[in-house]
Design an enzyme around this catalytic site. Sequence first.
Site, PDB file in Angstrom:
ATOM      1  N   ARG A 276       0.633  -1.290   0.045  1.00 65.23           N
ATOM      2  CA  ARG A 276      -0.121  -0.067   0.013  1.00 65.23           C
ATOM      3  C   ARG A 276       0.823   1.467  -0.041  1.00 65.23           C
ATOM      4  O   ARG A 276       0.244   2.419   0.037  1.00 65.23           O
ATOM      5  CB  ARG A 276      -0.893  -0.071   1.324  1.00 65.23           C
ATOM      6  CG  ARG A 276      -2.153  -0.952   1.109  1.00 65.23           C
ATOM      7  CD  ARG A 276      -2.962  -1.034   2.092  1.00 65.23           C
ATOM      8  NE  ARG A 276      -2.251  -2.182   3.083  1.00 65.23           N
ATOM      9  CZ  ARG A 276      -2.597  -2.376   4.441  1.00 65.23           C
ATOM     10  NH1 ARG A 276      -3.693  -1.708   4.853  1.00 65.23           N
ATOM     11  NH2 ARG A 276      -2.013  -3.144   4.958  1.00 65.23           N
TER      12      ARG A 276
ATOM     13  N   GLY B 111       4.038 -15.502   6.938  1.00 64.57           N
ATOM     14  CA  GLY B 111       3.601 -15.137   8.079  1.00 64.57           C
ATOM     15  C   GLY B 111       4.592 -14.723   9.246  1.00 64.57           C
ATOM     16  O   GLY B 111       5.574 -15.057   9.217  1.00 64.57           O
TER      17      GLY B 111
ATOM     18  N   GLY C 289       9.545  -3.952  11.562  1.00 61.35           N
ATOM     19  CA  GLY C 289      10.218  -2.627  10.982  1.00 61.35           C
ATOM     20  C   GLY C 289       9.458  -1.960  10.727  1.00 61.35           C
ATOM     21  O   GLY C 289      10.081  -0.558  10.185  1.00 61.35           O
TER      22      GLY C 289
ATOM     23  N   TYR D 246      29.796  34.498  -5.731  1.00 63.09           N
ATOM     24  CA  TYR D 246      30.160  32.993  -5.640  1.00 63.09           C
ATOM     25  C   TYR D 246      31.591  32.953  -5.244  1.00 63.09           C
ATOM     26  O   TYR D 246      32.390  33.564  -5.678  1.00 63.09           O
ATOM     27  CB  TYR D 246      29.834  32.509  -6.802  1.00 63.09           C
ATOM     28  CG  TYR D 246      30.331  31.006  -6.934  1.00 63.09           C
ATOM     29  CD1 TYR D 246      30.058  30.151  -5.669  1.00 63.09           C
ATOM     30  CD2 TYR D 246      31.626  30.605  -7.705  1.00 63.09           C
ATOM     31  CE1 TYR D 246      30.562  28.846  -5.620  1.00 63.09           C
ATOM     32  CE2 TYR D 246      31.951  29.530  -7.379  1.00 63.09           C
ATOM     33  CZ  TYR D 246      31.584  28.498  -6.563  1.00 63.09           C
ATOM     34  OH  TYR D 246      32.114  27.137  -6.410  1.00 63.09           O
TER      35      TYR D 246
HETATM   36  C1  UD1 Z   1       0.150  -8.592  12.619  1.00 65.15           C
HETATM   37  C2  UD1 Z   1      -0.442  -9.256  13.916  1.00 65.15           C
HETATM   38  C3  UD1 Z   1      -1.702  -8.573  14.459  1.00 65.15           C
HETATM   39  C4  UD1 Z   1      -1.126  -7.242  15.012  1.00 65.15           C
HETATM   40  C5  UD1 Z   1      -0.489  -6.312  13.719  1.00 65.15           C
HETATM   41  C6  UD1 Z   1      -0.019  -5.204  14.335  1.00 65.15           C
HETATM   42  C7  UD1 Z   1       0.130 -11.543  13.344  1.00 65.15           C
HETATM   43  C8  UD1 Z   1      -0.421 -12.856  12.615  1.00 65.15           C
HETATM   44  N1  UD1 Z   1      -0.927 -10.472  13.316  1.00 65.15           N
HETATM   45  O1  UD1 Z   1      -0.924  -8.358  11.650  1.00 65.15           O
HETATM   46  O2  UD1 Z   1      -2.111  -9.256  15.405  1.00 65.15           O
HETATM   47  O3  UD1 Z   1      -2.195  -6.452  15.202  1.00 65.15           O
HETATM   48  O4  UD1 Z   1       0.574  -7.187  12.955  1.00 65.15           O
HETATM   49  O5  UD1 Z   1       0.463  -4.113  13.251  1.00 65.15           O
HETATM   50  O6  UD1 Z   1       1.248 -11.632  13.545  1.00 65.15           O
HETATM   51  N2  UD1 Z   1       6.383  -9.866   8.139  1.00 65.15           N
HETATM   52  C9  UD1 Z   1       7.524 -10.616   7.999  1.00 65.15           C
HETATM   53  N3  UD1 Z   1       7.232 -11.964   7.276  1.00 65.15           N
HETATM   54  C10 UD1 Z   1       6.019 -12.419   6.972  1.00 65.15           C
HETATM   55  C11 UD1 Z   1       4.866 -11.685   7.392  1.00 65.15           C
HETATM   56  C12 UD1 Z   1       5.094 -10.532   7.915  1.00 65.15           C
HETATM   57  O7  UD1 Z   1       8.430 -10.055   7.896  1.00 65.15           O
HETATM   58  O8  UD1 Z   1       5.880 -13.513   6.355  1.00 65.15           O
HETATM   59  C13 UD1 Z   1       6.468  -8.569   8.976  1.00 65.15           C
HETATM   60  C14 UD1 Z   1       5.948  -7.420   8.091  1.00 65.15           C
HETATM   61  O9  UD1 Z   1       7.061  -7.017   7.081  1.00 65.15           O
HETATM   62  C15 UD1 Z   1       5.625  -6.402   9.231  1.00 65.15           C
HETATM   63  C16 UD1 Z   1       5.328  -7.223  10.182  1.00 65.15           C
HETATM   64  O10 UD1 Z   1       5.869  -8.671   9.954  1.00 65.15           O
HETATM   65  O11 UD1 Z   1       6.731  -5.430   9.533  1.00 65.15           O
HETATM   66  C17 UD1 Z   1       3.756  -7.672  10.348  1.00 65.15           C
HETATM   67  O12 UD1 Z   1       3.138  -8.247   9.339  1.00 65.15           O
HETATM   68  P1  UD1 Z   1       1.888  -7.911   8.696  1.00 65.15           P
HETATM   69  O13 UD1 Z   1       1.677  -8.507   7.484  1.00 65.15           O
HETATM   70  O14 UD1 Z   1       1.696  -6.184   8.416  1.00 65.15           O
HETATM   71  O15 UD1 Z   1       0.791  -8.331   9.730  1.00 65.15           O
HETATM   72  P2  UD1 Z   1      -0.515  -7.707  10.148  1.00 65.15           P
HETATM   73  O16 UD1 Z   1      -1.587  -8.333   9.283  1.00 65.15           O
HETATM   74  O17 UD1 Z   1      -0.507  -6.322  10.092  1.00 65.15           O
END
Ligand code: UD1
Length: 462
Positions: free
Chosen positions: A16, A79, A102, A365
């Site tokens: 996004r 995940g 991050g 200058y």
């Molecule tokens: C996650 C949490 C949610 C929380 C929210 C807060 C889980 C399942 N859910 O959801 O409970 O309220 O964050 O913002 O944990 N990332 C990776 N590798 C992956 C997936 C994610 O490095 O395979 C990193 C993303 O870059 C990001 C963070 O983990 O920095 C969170 O991932 P994101 O997909 O944004 O999780 P949410 O669905 O927002």
Amino acid sequence: MQTINVVVLAAGKGTRMYSALPKVLHKLAGRSLLQHVLDTAAQLGNTTTQIVIGHGAEQVQESVGTQKVNFVLQDKQLGTAHAVHQALPHLDQQAMALVLYGDVPLVQSSTLEKLVNAADQNSMAVLTCTVANPAGLGRIVRDDKGDICAIVEDKDATAAQKAIREINTGMMAIPVQRLQQWLPRIKTNNAQGEYYLTDIVELALADGCRVNTSVCEDELEVAGINNRLQLAELERHYQQREAKKLLLAGVTLRDPDRFDLRGKLTVGQDVEIDINVILTGEVTLGSNVRIGANCELKNCQVGNGTIIAANSVIEEAVIGKDCSIGPFARIRPGTEMADEARVGNFVEIKKSKIGRHSKVNHLSYIGDSELGVDVNIGAGTITCNYDGVNKFKTVLGDNVFIGSNTALVAPVTVASGATVGAGSVITRDVAEKQLAIARGRQSNFDGWVRPHKVTKQEPKQS
Ligand code: UD1
Ligand code: CA
């Protein structure tokens, strides 16, 4: 003190943001989101840091530079639990794992300390926050006694659960030994088919391990960034926080809402900063320094009592005491201005030393130059320091006077006390106290008749 093994999740794409740049490299207050998290984590003391990277892995890795961290590649983003799992082999059995994101840049070290302290070898802790709009976030489900019993993702939540406004910030402290037991047991049987780190809460409870929550009061401190609107909102929040600190520390900000700090500011007493000033990198302002509207200062030192008038740009420079700069001045890298020097409007100075009480007041200058004490540079004077390939030096001794609109063709030296007549093109050195004039001689002609237009005659009638 126990070792904290920080694991920063930074593999996500950030769809996004609609950007070619990985999300965690977008900047907030001049630093990448990831760097904010790393700098905050470093304040915790006894830490090791793993960064889980995936999208834009190389770019992310390069951006971190000098800091001592280890990168772990997560090839496919399956995940948050999967992400932490990749880092597991690098964690210390006896340590406490601290999971950070991050893309959550403003979390404070004091908040993280509280979170880590809420866990021990037999308990884990989740950082939660009650927010105005919990849509899209994991909800904290509590039992009758108020203890946490699960985290339910938005997409898996029932209508009743969706009404919960206490959310999972994502940050957790988990003893590594326990993490090792739980991570392999996490399944993907959920709405998104992902390995959810949040499932760890139920696994912990099933194993008779306590799950504590640490509550953060400030929603924006734990807010994640998914799009540029949120990035802009957090930027403002950060700037307001910094502006407030400066105001309370005795700095006058004419309008704290129109001030931007993208680095570190060190100040003396009674500093005044007008509106729309941007400070980048390391900036030091002595006592009684005044900065006018719309100025940009980057990595520079400014001595006591110096006044920088509106619309000036100063970069990588050292400015002495009681100097005056601008309005509309540009001071470029490598410039040193001694005390009481003056640089006025539409003047550019590059990699030059301006001696004490010397003046370059209008439309000039000055590049690769050394000016002594009490030098006066007339309006419109320039140094011709560049032949298209090489740069050459201009040296002006003490008390030199350069008439307006002079071109100083470097390499050239004008020795102490010498004077250069206006409009000169100086290509040879000028000795002490000499007068040099290098311009076409003026000729005056008496009774000069200017050419005049011949008006068209009416055609004669015959
Ligand atoms: C996650 C949490 C949610 C929380 C929210 C807060 C889980 C399942 N859910 O959801 O409970 O309220 O964050 O913002 O944990 N990332 C990776 N590798 C992956 C997936 C994610 O490095 O395979 C990193 C993303 O870059 C990001 C963070 O983990 O920095 C969170 O991932 P994101 O997909 O944004 O999780 P949410 O669905 O927002
Ligand atoms: Ca997110």
